[in-house]
Design an enzyme around this catalytic site. Structure first.
Site, PDB file in Angstrom:
ATOM      1  N   ASP A 226       1.778  38.627  68.472  1.00  6.45           N
ATOM      2  CA  ASP A 226       3.189  38.538  68.847  1.00  6.45           C
ATOM      3  C   ASP A 226       4.027  39.058  67.689  1.00  6.45           C
ATOM      4  O   ASP A 226       3.510  39.415  66.646  1.00  6.45           O
ATOM      5  CB  ASP A 226       3.559  37.081  69.128  1.00  6.45           C
ATOM      6  CG  ASP A 226       3.193  36.178  67.940  1.00  6.45           C
ATOM      7  OD1 ASP A 226       4.002  36.092  66.997  1.00  6.45           O
ATOM      8  OD2 ASP A 226       2.085  35.608  67.939  1.00  6.45           O
ATOM      9  N   ASP A 228       6.348  37.142  66.179  1.00  4.14           N
ATOM     10  CA  ASP A 228       6.993  35.934  65.659  1.00  4.14           C
ATOM     11  C   ASP A 228       8.337  35.778  66.392  1.00  4.14           C
ATOM     12  O   ASP A 228       8.353  35.784  67.612  1.00  4.14           O
ATOM     13  CB  ASP A 228       7.125  36.015  64.143  1.00  4.14           C
ATOM     14  CG  ASP A 228       7.241  34.646  63.497  1.00  4.14           C
ATOM     15  OD1 ASP A 228       6.539  33.721  63.959  1.00  4.14           O
ATOM     16  OD2 ASP A 228       7.997  34.487  62.535  1.00  4.14           O
TER      17      ASP A 228
END
Length: 289
Positions: A226, A228
């Protein structure tokens, strides 16, 4: 635990034994042939789970699920010292680990791999040394150097393996390890970027430090899951997002391990491991008599 060079000598070369610490969704025991389980105890308590002993193309390996096989141990409560001690007691010369991480850089996309080479420590609750007086074999205080936390030679093998397999892999990166188990605030995420961190996780520290104290070659395969929460117009990190990315990309880390471990097992490691052992010996200040 004796800080010896843990490669068994044959007439041709030294046979290494590889410890594998699997992170979230990256701890599949099926990568090992001829598996057996072994429950052990250490001066620091029990490891995260049973040690899974087996082979990868005739190279002896020991697999350990960092969070336990059912993912019941949160990052702060992992017994990192027991995990490293247990692998050392099994005569592992190397520790190869996998870890999920968040990307703090546009160019490190979800699904990419990073062979990290530096860390920033933002943990607050963890035991970061084996030399705390709990075991008579490890007396004194250890001021282990950390300029190069990860084994350069082992990292090179992982990088070359990723290239041969055609995987999207970044050859270096700085990981910032936070305490967790919560994810970062957006302000923190942006701050970590300004510090020069490339990826973020919750487990590299103190694992890498303890492996260095144990005189073991340590390298990490980080998988970005991802962005973050720093990236505008991008969904912030969530458990669902992390697990979905891991499920779709875990085979990448597995393929590196399956290809790199036989390569590591065929190489000469005496000088590397002797250097690590000497570094530890020179870093310990013994108590005055």
């Amino acid at each position: 635990m004796q800080l010896n060079v843990n490669c068994k000598k044959t007439n041709m070369y030294f046979l290494c034994k590889i410890g594998i610490i699997g992170g979230t969704g990256l701890d599949d025991p099926d990568i090992l042939e001829g598996r057996t389980e072994k429950y052990v105890d250490t001066p620091y308590g029990k490891p995260s789970d049973a040690l899974i002993l087996g082979k990868i193309k005739n190279v002896d390996c020991v697999l350990l699920a960092r969070h336990g096989r059912h993912h019941t141990i949160m990052p702060s409560n992992i017994n990192y010292r027991a995990n490293i001690w247990a692998l050392k007691e099994e005569n592992c010369s190397h520790v190869l680990v996998t870890t999920a991480c968040g990307s703090l850089r546009e160019e490190i996309q979800p699904g990419d791999l990073v062979i990290i080479d530096q860390f920033i420590d933002r943990t607050t609750k963890r035991h970061c040394t084996l030399y705390d007086g709990q075991h008579s074999a490890l007396s004194g205080v250890c001021h282990i150097p950390m300029a190069e936390p990860f084994c350069t030679k082992t990292r090179e093998v992982l990088i070359e393996t990723a290239k041969k397999l055609g995987l999207q892999c970044h050859s270096k990166g700085t990981v910032i390890t936070i305490e967790g188990p919560r994810f970062s605030s957006r302000a923190e995420s942006c701050m970590f970027r300004s510090w020069g961190a490339d990826v973020i996780n919750m487990t590299t520290v103190p694992e890498v430090i303890l492996a260095k104290e144990a005189g073991m070659s340590y390298a990490s395969i980080a998988m970005a899951t991802d962005y973050d929460c720093w990236k505008e117009h991008e969904e912030a990190v969530s458990v669902d997002k992390v697990l979905k990315t891991l499920k779709g990309n875990a085979n990448k880390a597995t393929s590196i391990l399956l290809t790199a471990i036989p390569q590591i097992g065929s190489m000469e490691w005496t000088n590397t491991l002797h250097t690590l052992k000497t570094m530890v010996q020179c870093s310990v200040i013994l108590p005055k008599q």
